[in-house]
Design a protein around this motif. Sequence first.
Motif, mmCIF file in Angstrom:
data_model
loop_
_atom_site.group_PDB
_atom_site.id
_atom_site.type_symbol
_atom_site.label_atom_id
_atom_site.label_comp_id
_atom_site.label_asym_id
_atom_site.label_seq_id
_atom_site.Cartn_x
_atom_site.Cartn_y
_atom_site.Cartn_z
ATOM 1 N N PRO A 45 0.835 -1.209 0.000
ATOM 2 C CA PRO A 45 0.000 0.000 0.000
ATOM 3 C C PRO A 45 0.864 1.252 0.000
ATOM 4 C CG PRO A 45 0.080 -0.961 2.205
ATOM 5 C CD PRO A 45 0.843 -1.887 1.307
ATOM 6 N N ALA A 46 0.262 2.363 -0.439
ATOM 7 C CA ALA A 46 0.993 3.630 -0.405
ATOM 8 C C ALA A 46 1.284 3.972 1.050
ATOM 9 C CB ALA A 46 0.146 4.725 -1.038
ATOM 10 N N PHE A 47 2.453 4.530 1.311
ATOM 11 C CA PHE A 47 2.814 4.906 2.680
ATOM 12 C C PHE A 47 1.957 6.105 3.080
ATOM 13 C CE2 PHE A 47 5.613 6.979 5.832
ATOM 14 C CZ PHE A 47 5.738 5.918 6.714
ATOM 15 N N PRO A 48 1.220 6.003 4.191
ATOM 16 C CA PRO A 48 0.267 7.070 4.495
ATOM 17 C C PRO A 48 0.867 8.241 5.267
ATOM 18 C CG PRO A 48 -0.006 5.258 6.031
ATOM 19 C CD PRO A 48 1.102 4.872 5.117
ATOM 20 N N GLY A 49 2.141 8.163 5.606
ATOM 21 C CA GLY A 49 2.717 9.230 6.444
ATOM 22 C C GLY A 49 3.671 10.105 5.663
ATOM 23 N N ASP A 50 4.353 10.979 6.399
ATOM 24 C CA ASP A 50 5.385 11.839 5.802
ATOM 25 C C ASP A 50 6.717 11.134 6.055
ATOM 26 O OD1 ASP A 50 7.446 13.727 5.463
ATOM 27 O OD2 ASP A 50 5.974 15.351 5.666
ATOM 28 N N LEU A 51 7.193 10.510 4.996
ATOM 29 C CA LEU A 51 8.372 9.654 5.132
ATOM 30 C C LEU A 51 9.580 10.418 5.659
ATOM 31 C CD1 LEU A 51 9.055 6.737 4.663
ATOM 32 C CD2 LEU A 51 9.682 7.292 2.315
ATOM 33 N N HIS A 92 14.479 -2.042 8.235
ATOM 34 C CA HIS A 92 14.934 -0.655 8.372
ATOM 35 C C HIS A 92 14.241 0.258 7.371
ATOM 36 C CE1 HIS A 92 17.798 -1.948 11.262
ATOM 37 N NE2 HIS A 92 18.462 -2.703 10.404
ATOM 38 N N ASP A 93 13.253 -0.259 6.685
ATOM 39 C CA ASP A 93 12.590 0.522 5.646
ATOM 40 C C ASP A 93 11.154 0.803 6.087
ATOM 41 O OD1 ASP A 93 10.955 1.094 3.331
ATOM 42 O OD2 ASP A 93 12.694 0.534 2.117
ATOM 43 N N LEU A 94 10.891 2.062 6.409
ATOM 44 C CA LEU A 94 9.585 2.403 6.993
ATOM 45 C C LEU A 94 8.432 1.995 6.086
ATOM 46 C CD1 LEU A 94 10.431 5.980 8.398
ATOM 47 C CD2 LEU A 94 10.553 3.781 9.575
ATOM 48 N N VAL A 95 8.626 2.121 4.775
ATOM 49 C CA VAL A 95 7.541 1.804 3.836
ATOM 50 C C VAL A 95 7.242 0.306 3.853
ATOM 51 C CG1 VAL A 95 6.865 1.858 1.414
ATOM 52 C CG2 VAL A 95 8.170 3.759 2.395
ATOM 53 N N LYS A 96 8.288 -0.482 3.825
ATOM 54 C CA LYS A 96 8.098 -1.937 3.833
ATOM 55 C C LYS A 96 7.542 -2.405 5.186
ATOM 56 C CE LYS A 96 10.061 -2.947 -0.203
ATOM 57 N NZ LYS A 96 9.254 -3.432 -1.327
ATOM 58 N N ILE A 97 8.017 -1.779 6.252
ATOM 59 C CA ILE A 97 7.516 -2.164 7.577
ATOM 60 C C ILE A 97 6.020 -1.850 7.657
ATOM 61 C CG2 ILE A 97 7.670 -1.747 10.065
ATOM 62 C CD1 ILE A 97 10.606 -0.860 9.590
#
Length: 915
Positions: free
Chosen positions: A78-84, A414-419
Motif C-alpha cells: 500500500p501507499a505509505f500514508p505518512g510523511d516519510l 529498516h525501511d519504513l515503507v516496507k515495515i
Amino acid sequence: MTDHSLTHFLAAGADTDTDPAETAEWREALRSLVAAEGPARARFILDELAAMARSPQVGWSPELVTPYVNSIPVERQPAFPGDLAIEEKLASLMRWNALAMVARANAAYGDLGGHIASYASAADLFEVGFNHFFRARQDSESPAGNEPRPGAPSGERPRGGSDPREGGERGMTSPASAGDLVFFQPHSAPGVYARAFLEGYLTEADLAHYRQELTAPAAGARGLSSYPHPWLMPDFWQFPTGSMGLGPISSIYHARFMRYLTHRGLLDCNARKVWGVFGDGEMDEPESMSALTLASREKLDNLVWVVNCNLQRLDGPVRGNGRIVDELEKLFRGAGWNVIKLLWGSDWDGLFARDTTGALTRAFAHTVDGQMQTFAAKDGRFNRDTFFGQNEELRRLAQGMSDEQIDRLKRGGHDLVKIHAAYAAAAAHAGQPTVILAHTKKGYGMGSAGQGKMTTHSQKKLDEAALIEFRNRFNLPLSDAQATQLAFFKPAPDSAEMRYLHDRRAELGGYLPRRRCDAPALPVPALAAYAAFATAAAGKEMSTTMAFVRLLGNLLKDPALGPRIVPIVADEARTFGMANLFRQVGIYSSVGQHYEPEDIGSVLSYREALDGQILEEGISEAGAIASWTAAGTSYSVHGVPMLPFYIYYSMFGFQRVGDAIWAAADQRVRGFLLGATSGRTTLGGEGLQHQDGSSHLVAATIPNCKAYDPAFAGELAVIVDHGMREMLVEQRDVFYYITLMNENYAQPDLPEGVAADVVRGCYRFGSWPAEGKATAAGYTASPGVTLLGSGAILTEVIGAAQRLAALGVASEVFSVTSWSELARDGMGREAAKGAEGGQPFLTQQLAAAKGPVIAASDYVRAVPESVRAFVPAGRPYVTLGTDGFGRSDTRAALRGFFGVDAQNIAAAALRALKA
Ligand SMILES: Cc1ncc(C[n+]2csc(CCOP(=O)(O)OP(=O)(O)O)c2C)c(N)n1
C-alpha cells in the motif's frame, strides 16, 4: 503476480535435475496458466495436483520454507500514508537520544551497563508502530503538546481521567477506547525512553538518570529502569519482558484473555490488538515456542509478533550456519500462523526487478546467517566484491551502483515503507495470529564501531570519530561538540517534526506505553456468607483442598464477585476434586462444545462453553501461569478487575515456573496461587519429583507475595477473605500463595478472636498440661516446651504435645500460618530500628509461652529457620524439616523418615529440655 516475479521462486535444486528440459516445460506451463487465467485458477490447479501428489505413491509433502524474499510483493504494497521524511528524521532522533542515554550513563558510571545495538536494529520497527499502529487507551492523557510531569513515584497511582471501561458494571464498552497491548523488546528500552522524552513525558534530567532509580530523586529526576519493569515505573511500563521468553508467551495469553473477556461479556476487546516485538535469539526460549499452537488454535488474529531478525544474539550469530528466518518460517507456519517475511528494503526492489533469472534468490539460498552478519559488518566495497562478486549475473546487477549505495542497501526491517506494508497486512489478517520476520542489522548505523560486530550487543560507548560518523549517517542536527558531548536533542515544540509526532499519537488515542491502575474496587461478600462451613467446621473431617474447592464454589455464586473469578487449572481439576465446577461454571472454549461429552448425563459432566469461566490450560504450567498473570493484571491492563485462582501441584509452581511468577510480581499481579498436594510428606507415594519441600522458601523471596501454609479450613478461609479484601477492595498490589493438602483430618472450629493473628502469621492453638504420670525422670519438673507447626505437620505437632503430656511435659502449641510473614514482620521492625519498630510479632506471641521452642513443617528447615532471630532471647530454638529428596512411600513412613512425625517432634522436645 507477474511472469517476472515467478522467477524468484525457482527451486534452487538445479544440480539434482535429471531432465532440465522437461522441468522447463512444466515451469512454462505454470507461467502461461498464470498469465492466461490468473493466479486464482493457478492456485486451484496446484491444489488439485498437490492432492494427487500427497498420495502414498508419490509421497510428496510441501516445503514450508519460501525463498528469502519479501512476502508482500511491490505490487501489493500500500501507499505509505505518512510523511516519510519527517518519520525518518524522528527515527534518527530516537536513535541518537537512546544512544546518548546509554553512552552517558556508561561514561559516568562504567558499571551501569546498557545496550545500544538492540534498539539500533529495532528503532524503525518501533517507530512505524508508534506512528501508525499502536493504539493507546483513549483517555490516557491529553496528547496536546508537552505534557505535565508524571508525579507518580513507585506505588502511587498515576493520574488519569475517568475510566470509560468499567465494563463489568456498565456492560461492554466501546472497543476503540481501550487500546492495544504492546510488548517491547527489553534491551530496546532506551529507545522507548527516547520517544517519551520527545513526547514530553520524560525530561532531559530523567534521561540522564537512566539505570539510576535510587540516585535520581536527589537530582529532582526520576530514574529510568534498565528494562520494562512495572514495579519500578508503575505509570509507564505495562509488561515486564526482561527475562527472555516470558514476553512472548505472556503476549499470547493476554491476547487469549482478551477473547475470554469478550466472550464472557465483560469487555469488548474486538478491535484491540496485542503487538509484541521480540528478538530472534529470544525465540530459542522454550516459553517463546510453547504456546504457538494455542494462538493458532484460538485463531488469535488480535496478536501480531514482530521478530527482530538481526541474526545476532549476545555471543554471536543466532544460527551462524543456517538461517533463522527459514527456521522460524517453518516453525510458525507449521504451528498455523500467518507468516510475513520482511526481508529487503525498497532499494532492493529495483535489483529484483532487473534480476530476470532469479540470481539474487539463489544467492540468498546459499548464504548462511553468519555470512549475512559479515556482510552487515563490512562496507560497500566488501559487499560488492563478496556478495555481488559471486557470479556474473550478480555482478551485472550491481553495476551502476556506487559502493556507498551498496553499503546503504536497506534490510526490510529498516525501511519504513516496507515495515508499514507488513504491519498493515498483519493488522488486516483474519483468522490467524501473524508473525512478521523482520530482517535487520544489529547495531544498525553504528558503523565500523558496532554494526554487525560480534561484540555489539554489549557495546556501551562510541569514540568521538564514531559519534561524528553516526551524526553524519543519520543527518542529525548536532554540531561536532554536541555530538561528541552526547547532547540530547529535542526539536522546538512548533517544529514540523514535533507537531507530526503529537498528531500521530493523537490520531492513535494518546501516548504509549502507559500503565493505569484506576479500576473500580470490587465488593467482597462477608466471610460468614461463604465460609461458615470452614470457620465452624465442628470437627468435620476434610482436607484443606476440599475446603478450598467448597469455598471457591460458594464465592462463584456471589452475584457481584462470582463472575470476576477466574479458576485456572493445568489438567488437575479432577485431582483436586473440582470436577463439579465444570458443570457449575463451565470451561471456557472459544468455540463452545462441538461434541456430546461421554459423561453427558452426569451431574459432573464435562462442559465447555463460550462463556465458560474455568481456564483449563492442559499440561502447561507455563501457560497456566501466563493466564493467571493476564487475569491478575486485568485491573490495570483493561480496567476490569478479575480474581484468578490458579490451583496446581505445588511442586510445579515456584520450582517449575518461578521466573514467570517473579515477572507477574513485577507486573503487580493480584490473585491467588494455590499450591495443592503440598508438602514433602503429605503427598504419599509420589516420590521426589512431586513432593514439594521448598515452595515456601522461594515464595518468601518475592516481596509482594504473601505465602501461607494453613493447617485448618478455618485458617484458610480467613486468609482467602483477607487476601480478597486486600486485593479487590484496598487494591493493594499483592498476591497470595496458599498451600493446600490432600490429607483428611478433623477440622476444628477457628478459635474466637484469632483471625488477625492468622493473617499475621501465627496464633496460639492450645496447650497440653503435663499429665503428671511421667516415668521419664526430670521432665515433670520442667517448665514445658513451645511447639510451632504449620500445614499438615501441625497435626503431628499436636500428636507430639499429647505424647509429651503423657510423659509429664507441658506444651503450648502455636499454629504458624505463615513463616514468611513472621519473618517479614521481624525484619521490618529491625529495619525500623529500636523501640520505634516495636517487638516482632513472633516475639510477642511466644513471650508468655515457656521453654525451648521446637518448630516443624513439611518444608526444608530453612523455612522455620527464617524466624530464628525473632524467637524470644534465651530460648533454645530447634527446627525440624524435610531436607533431602522425597521417597515413594506412605505418609507415615515419610514423616518418620524425615523426622517430622509426632514421635520425632516429641523426641526433639525432650532432647531440647535436656540440653
Ligand atoms: C531468560 C534470559 N536469559 C538470558 C538473558 C540475557 N540476554 C539478554 S539479551 C540476550 C540476547 C538477546 O538476543 P536477541 O533476542 O536476538 O535480541 P537482540 O538484542 O539481538 O535484538 C541475552 C542472552 C535474559 N535477559 N533472559
